[in-house]
Every structure is written in structure tokens, then in C-alpha cells.
Design an enzyme around this catalytic site. Sequence first.
Site, PDB file in Angstrom:
ATOM      1  N   GLU A  61     -12.295  27.092  31.542  1.00 21.88           N
ATOM      2  CA  GLU A  61     -12.513  27.345  32.967  1.00 21.88           C
ATOM      3  C   GLU A  61     -14.009  27.426  33.309  1.00 21.88           C
ATOM      4  O   GLU A  61     -14.438  26.982  34.370  1.00 21.88           O
ATOM      5  CB  GLU A  61     -11.813  28.635  33.390  1.00 21.88           C
ATOM      6  N   PRO A 285     -11.440  22.294  15.710  1.00 13.89           N
ATOM      7  CA  PRO A 285     -10.514  23.367  16.094  1.00 13.89           C
ATOM      8  C   PRO A 285     -10.831  23.912  17.472  1.00 13.89           C
ATOM      9  O   PRO A 285     -11.995  23.963  17.890  1.00 13.89           O
ATOM     10  CB  PRO A 285     -10.732  24.430  15.007  1.00 13.89           C
ATOM     11  N   GLY A 328     -19.427  23.650  22.352  1.00 14.62           N
ATOM     12  CA  GLY A 328     -20.090  22.865  23.376  1.00 14.62           C
ATOM     13  C   GLY A 328     -20.416  21.439  22.996  1.00 14.62           C
ATOM     14  O   GLY A 328     -21.104  20.744  23.750  1.00 14.62           O
ATOM     15  N   GLU A 329     -19.931  20.950  21.837  1.00 22.03           N
ATOM     16  CA  GLU A 329     -20.269  19.599  21.393  1.00 22.03           C
ATOM     17  C   GLU A 329     -19.061  18.666  21.346  1.00 22.03           C
ATOM     18  O   GLU A 329     -19.181  17.534  20.872  1.00 22.03           O
ATOM     19  CB  GLU A 329     -20.942  19.638  20.028  1.00 22.03           C
ATOM     20  N   ASN A 355      -7.116  19.571  27.092  1.00 20.67           N
ATOM     21  CA  ASN A 355      -7.644  18.602  28.040  1.00 20.67           C
ATOM     22  C   ASN A 355      -7.802  17.209  27.424  1.00 20.67           C
ATOM     23  O   ASN A 355      -8.627  17.005  26.539  1.00 20.67           O
ATOM     24  CB  ASN A 355      -8.983  19.096  28.571  1.00 20.67           C
TER      25      ASN A 355
END
Length: 448
Positions: A61, A285, A328-329, A355
Site C-alpha cells: 500500500e 520471498p 524495494g528491488e 501483484n
Amino acid sequence: MLTDLAYLAVLAGASPFLAWRAARRGKYRRGWGEKLLGRLPVVAHDPSRPVVWVHAVSVGEVLLLPGLIDRLKASRPELRFVVTTGTATGRNVAAETFPDDVVAFAPLDFSWSVREAVRRIGPSLFLLSELEIWPQWVAELTRAGVPIGVVNGRLGEKSFAGYRRLGPLLRPTFGRLAFVAAQTEAYAERFRALGCENVATTGSMKFDRAVGGGDVEAEAALAEVFGLLSLAATDRERGPRSRWVAAKEPVWVAGSTSAPEERVVLGAYRELRSRFPELRLVLVPRHKERFDEVARLIAAEGFALRRRSDGCESDAPGDAVRLLDTLGELSACWGLADVAFVGGSLPGTGRGGQNMIEPAAHGLPVLVGPDVRNFKAVVAMLREADAIETVTAETLAAAVGRLLTDRDGAEAMGRRAAGVVRSGLGATERTATLVEGYLQAAASSRAA
């Protein structure tokens, strides 16, 4: 008062488990002043600079918000933003994503903690990312005259059924929402059925977030760390997927995985290596708490291991399993792939899918398991375009092998997936326009 007592009873009952998790895994150790007492950072009161409080449950989110917040800042530079999250990982990502804004843990749904947080922040508008409805949040914000909106609203069948069972108890809460910007018309109808009056279908902001040329430097750096140097050196000017045609090593990325999916993926990789000895596997993961667990599983299954967190120091062989154990990668990692499997979707995970828009935007052929209840609308769009394939634990290896064999068909499937994402653009702009209308209404109300 009764709600507070009920929450306290639940918290007391759960405290041994929370203490155990804190001791064993380091969770739940931070932010208790913010959570229990609402002691969020104080935002100086300035009528000329209204505050928008945005709440995001966790990482997913949080990562929806940069486009919306940047768009609002561009048109309303006087706005200030406070971003709260419910998890430590979400807070860390929010702090990195919004370095110029106030970031904090959200108060728990105790009347005193929410009331104190509202007093300290003094918001002109409160926005929920997707949906996390707590009765006393809504009650206290409404009492303070703060409009509440839901952006990128999502209401799955399971959540909808649960809310409906609570019917009379929660209907006033939903009725107090100033507006809902829903992802799909099906979600919009569910919000209306629960008592929301001002509901608009704006689309999913995940489409806008996923589109772009990719971060070339981040992708090349990741390719180098993982020893995929043929990718790092490939001409990057030829568009999605075709940019990797010169690469010697096909790459399969299994992203946002949960147990038992890693074991299934490793079994499929073992099966595929006899036919595709140059195939490289990257495992990502979903939760950082499982990074070490998955590393041990890879070793136990007999594979060499190359971890992202080791940097370029690894001397693992070329066919080692790559483990992306940083946050974040994932987007850059999809940029390395030829085939994508999106986790949280095989039976046993209980996740309802993760997603799949981002790998689709990268022009990848996308594989998912059968449990994608959280992304039904997106999956339906991709299926209609023949841009996604559903697999089981038993058919995963065959599906990957087929895509690796039929590279022309795989690239065509990826182009169709990217086209679906492009067709869904514009939700961020529509949502921002809606939010601006309520900010203006709130300003007029204060002036009156």
C-alpha cells in the site's frame, strides 16, 4: 468505551504471543508510543499549509502512494503529508520513499490513541490506501471534522462477506466515509452495499505505478551482483523483452513467494535444468522475515546459493539459485526476467495472489497459481488478452519449459500483457482530481 475494553482484552490475550515474536524474530518492538498512545510527531498548525494524513497498511500500500502524493504536491505545493503504516517493514519503506514527509506508525484503534494522533497532526483530510476500516478511527476523525476518503479502494469477496455479517455494527462506519475511489465497478458496488454514498470507479493506481521504462541502472547493477553479466552488458535501447535477446542465460524470476511455493519452484527448477542448463532462477520471498529461512531451504534442496545481500562477493557457480533478500528491488528484478511466476497464488499460501501488474508492465509472460482472489479483475483482463497462464505445482515446470522453448510465443504473450497495463492507465490522475475536490471543500468549510 466498550470497544476499548474489548480491544484491551484481545491485546492482553495476545501479549504472550507478541512477546515471543518480539524475542524470536524481533517483531513488534518499535513504535509502541505511537501505536498505544498516539504520540505521533507534532505537526505545527498552519492554516495556509493543510495536512493530508495518508494511511497505508504495509509495503504494498505504501508503494501505491508516490504517484498520487507527487501529483498532489505538484498542483498544491502548500500541502503537507503525514504517512502512517501498520508494520515495521512498511514504515521503513515509507521513510525511504517519503524522506521529506512525516512518517510514523499508525495508532491502534483505541479512542485515546486515535484522538491524540488527530490532535498532533491536525489533518484537513484523511486517506486510506485500499482499505483498512477501524470504527474508532472513523469516529474520532469524524468528530474532529476531518473528511475520510479511500483511494485505490479494493473490497474482495471474503472481506465483503465479513463486513456484511457485521451489518448494523459497521454500516454507520462505512456511511461516514466522505468518498471512495474504487478500483473496479464490482468493488464500487460492494462499497455502496455497505453504506458508502459517494463512490467513484477510478481504476487501479497499480497500473500507473508499474508503467515506465524501468530503472536501467538498478537493473544492470542487480544483474552484475547476481552474476548475470550478459544481461548487464546487453543493448538496452530496443524495448521490453527484446533488449534481452542477446543474453545467453534465460532468467526465471519467482517473485513475492510464500511457503510452500519456494519448495515447488525449486523442484521445477531441478526438473528444468536438464533441458535448459543455462536457465537461471531468482527467488524473491514476499516477507523479509523469511529470507534466512528460504536461504536454508535452497541449501537443503542441494542448490548453490547467491544472495543479493552478499553483493558481488559471492563465488557461487553460475547455476546457483539467486535469492533477492533486500527490499524495494523487485521491480528491477522483473526487468531481468524472461519468465515470471507471481507468488502467493498456489494452494497452501493463503495469500490470494500478489501483484502481477508489474511483471506484465515489463512485457513478461506471467504465470500464477489458481488462488488470485485479491486480483480477480486484473487477472480477468490479462486472461481476456491471453497474457497470463494459471499453473499448479504439478504443471509449473512444464509451463516454464514451454515458454523457454517458444520464445516468439513468450514475447508475444509479454507484449499482450504490457498492452493490458497500458489500457489501465490514468487512475492516479482521476484519483488526484477527486481528492483535490474534497480538499477544496474542506478549505471552504474552514473558511466559513
